[in-house]
Write a protein that holds these residues in place. Structure first.
Motif, short mmCIF file in Angstrom:
data_model
loop_
_atom_site.label_atom_id
_atom_site.label_comp_id
_atom_site.label_asym_id
_atom_site.label_seq_id
_atom_site.Cartn_x
_atom_site.Cartn_y
_atom_site.Cartn_z
N TYR A 48 -9.22 -14.81 -33.60
CA TYR A 48 -8.27 -13.88 -33.01
C TYR A 48 -6.94 -13.87 -33.78
CZ TYR A 48 -11.85 -13.89 -29.49
OH TYR A 48 -13.06 -13.78 -28.86
N GLU A 49 -6.59 -15.04 -34.31
CA GLU A 49 -5.35 -15.09 -35.11
C GLU A 49 -5.49 -14.21 -36.35
OE1 GLU A 49 -4.89 -19.29 -35.58
OE2 GLU A 49 -4.24 -19.51 -33.49
N ILE A 50 -6.62 -14.32 -37.03
CA ILE A 50 -6.82 -13.48 -38.23
C ILE A 50 -7.04 -12.03 -37.78
CG2 ILE A 50 -8.11 -13.15 -40.39
CD1 ILE A 50 -9.22 -16.01 -39.99
N GLY A 51 -7.82 -11.86 -36.73
CA GLY A 51 -8.15 -10.52 -36.24
C GLY A 51 -6.92 -9.72 -35.81
N LYS A 52 -5.93 -10.44 -35.27
CA LYS A 52 -4.71 -9.76 -34.79
C LYS A 52 -3.98 -9.06 -35.95
CE LYS A 52 -0.58 -11.01 -32.26
NZ LYS A 52 0.28 -12.12 -31.89
N MET A 53 -3.97 -9.72 -37.11
CA MET A 53 -3.24 -9.18 -38.28
C MET A 53 -4.10 -8.20 -39.08
SD MET A 53 -0.67 -11.15 -37.81
CE MET A 53 0.33 -10.78 -39.24
N TRP A 54 -5.36 -8.14 -38.77
CA TRP A 54 -6.31 -7.41 -39.62
C TRP A 54 -6.21 -5.90 -39.40
CZ3 TRP A 54 -11.97 -6.05 -38.66
CH2 TRP A 54 -12.59 -5.68 -39.85
N TYR A 55 -6.12 -5.17 -40.49
CA TYR A 55 -6.00 -3.71 -40.34
C TYR A 55 -7.33 -2.98 -40.52
CZ TYR A 55 -5.93 -2.82 -45.41
OH TYR A 55 -6.27 -2.72 -46.74
N GLY A 56 -8.41 -3.74 -40.63
CA GLY A 56 -9.75 -3.16 -40.49
C GLY A 56 -10.40 -2.57 -41.72
N LYS A 57 -9.77 -2.75 -42.90
CA LYS A 57 -10.33 -2.10 -44.09
C LYS A 57 -11.05 -3.05 -45.04
CE LYS A 57 -8.46 1.93 -43.12
NZ LYS A 57 -9.31 2.90 -42.46
N GLY A 102 -9.64 -5.47 -26.90
CA GLY A 102 -8.63 -6.51 -26.63
C GLY A 102 -9.17 -7.68 -25.83
N ILE A 103 -10.48 -7.82 -25.78
CA ILE A 103 -11.07 -8.90 -24.97
C ILE A 103 -11.29 -10.17 -25.81
CG2 ILE A 103 -13.14 -9.59 -23.65
CD1 ILE A 103 -13.42 -6.64 -22.84
N PHE A 104 -10.79 -11.30 -25.28
CA PHE A 104 -11.00 -12.59 -25.92
C PHE A 104 -12.18 -13.31 -25.25
CE2 PHE A 104 -6.55 -11.71 -26.41
CZ PHE A 104 -6.14 -12.31 -27.59
N LEU A 105 -12.93 -14.04 -26.02
CA LEU A 105 -13.98 -14.88 -25.43
C LEU A 105 -13.59 -16.34 -25.65
CD1 LEU A 105 -17.19 -13.04 -26.79
CD2 LEU A 105 -16.13 -12.81 -24.53
N SER A 106 -13.69 -17.13 -24.60
CA SER A 106 -13.23 -18.52 -24.72
C SER A 106 -14.13 -19.35 -25.65
CB SER A 106 -13.15 -19.17 -23.34
OG SER A 106 -14.43 -19.09 -22.74
N SER A 107 -15.35 -18.89 -25.85
CA SER A 107 -16.28 -19.66 -26.70
C SER A 107 -16.01 -19.45 -28.19
CB SER A 107 -17.72 -19.22 -26.40
OG SER A 107 -17.83 -17.81 -26.59
N ILE A 108 -15.16 -18.50 -28.51
CA ILE A 108 -14.91 -18.16 -29.93
C ILE A 108 -13.63 -18.85 -30.40
CG2 ILE A 108 -14.35 -16.19 -31.46
CD1 ILE A 108 -17.30 -16.23 -30.53
#
Ligand code: SF4
Length: 310
Positions: free
Chosen positions: A74-83, A63-69
């Motif tokens: 994170y918007e796509i990553g939040k919805m991503w179910y990892g498959k 759950g760590i965000f990096l300000s340089s990214i």
């Protein structure tokens, strides 16, 4: 020059994927109907791709965000179910083989639960790879190529500057299959214009039969301002099909093609009428639906122009 992240253009079936840009633009930027026309191909540095994968892994695991990214990650990553992962952009298979392998290995390493990675691929991108390379990509979970066939008519392919002819498209499809990579193809209703409609439909049915893809989709030609085909239409040198003429093409394509086992649909927003189903199993039902609409000629049964999209 810094790599600029492309906007998200992806096949409808990739809606659950993480969209990972490795290129921008398209290596074959000549297609006269396409929004990528004239785009400059850019390859994203491998280190930068890996940096994004690292940031995504850190976010998903801790759950760590990096300000340089960029926030998009994170918007796509939040919805991503990892498959599933979809590699951007117009033909990400152009990415140099050793680097592409590097991306896939890194993804598999950081996300061992990934089931399938997909990419757009032009026929020439596939033909450029030897079969062992394709098998290696498949081993690394590159499991599906999305390819725009557009038409089986060589005259149409030449006119729209597709950059591949009938035999190259068939050969690319055969190679993908031999490597065990699923093939999802699209064709474009109306691409032959009014004059070429019959030949375009019949040759498209023929090429679909020869390629025999796992997934097939029909789009309806939607002219994009700024493209050569749009300008031809403006000058009166190209005529668009009416909605029912486009459906007649679709009917001809379904009636004259023959598949082993293909999920075929016209669900894309560019279409006037949606059909979907397994071919050949549901061929009769699909043709009945199309023929019913064609007989009734009732515009209210069709998607209105203002709701159509690219
Ligand atoms: S190959 Fe595909 S993405 Fe590239 S310009 Fe042609 S249609 Fe567009």
């Amino acid at each position: 020059m810094a790599f600029e992240r492309p906007s998200i253009i992806r096949p409808p079936s990739e809606w659950k994927s993480y969209y990972l840009p490795i290129t921008r633009g398209c290596s074959n930027n000549t297609c006269s109907f396409c929004g990528y026309y004239g785009s400059k191909l850019r390859l994203r540095p491998l280190d930068e791709v890996k940096e994004e994968i690292d940031a995504l892994a850190l976010y998903k695991n801790s759950g760590i965000f990096l300000s340089s990214i960029p926030r998009t990650v994170y918007e796509i990553g939040k919805m991503w179910y990892g498959k599933r992962v979809f590699l951007q952009d117009g033909d990400a298979l152009i990415y140099p083989f050793s680097k592409l392998k590097g991306v896939l290995e890194y993804l598999n390493d950081k996300f061992p639960d990934i089931e399938r990675i997909g990419t757009y691929a032009t026929p020439k991108d596939i033909l450029r790879r030897d079969i062992d390379e394709l098998k290696e990509l498949k081993r690394l979970k590159l499991g599906i190529f999305y390819q725009g066939i557009e038409s089986g008519d060589d005259d149409v392919l030449r006119k729209v500057k597709k950059g591949a002819d009938y035999s190259q498209i068939v050969e690319a499809g055969r190679k993908a299959k031999e490597a065990g990579i699923a093939l999802s193809v699209t064709v474009i209703l109306g691409l032959g214009g009014v004059e070429g409609t019959h030949r375009h439909a019949l040759e498209t049915a023929r090429i679909l039969t020869e390629v025999d893809p796992d997934y097939g989709g029909a789009l309806t030609l939607t002219l994009v301002p700024g493209t050569p085909l749009y300008d031809e239409w403006k000058r009166g040198e190209f005529s668009l099909l009416s909605p029912f003429e486009a459906l007649e093409e679709l009917e001809m394509i379904i009636a004259n093609s023959s598949f082993s086992n293909c999920f075929f649909s016209s669900m894309h927003a560019s279409n006037y009428f949606s059909i979907r189903g397994m071919l050949p199993k549901e061929k009769r039902r699909i043709l009945e639906e199309l023929r019913d609409v064609l007989t009734r000629r009732d515009l209210s049964l069709l998607r209105p122009d203002h709701l159509r999209g690219l």
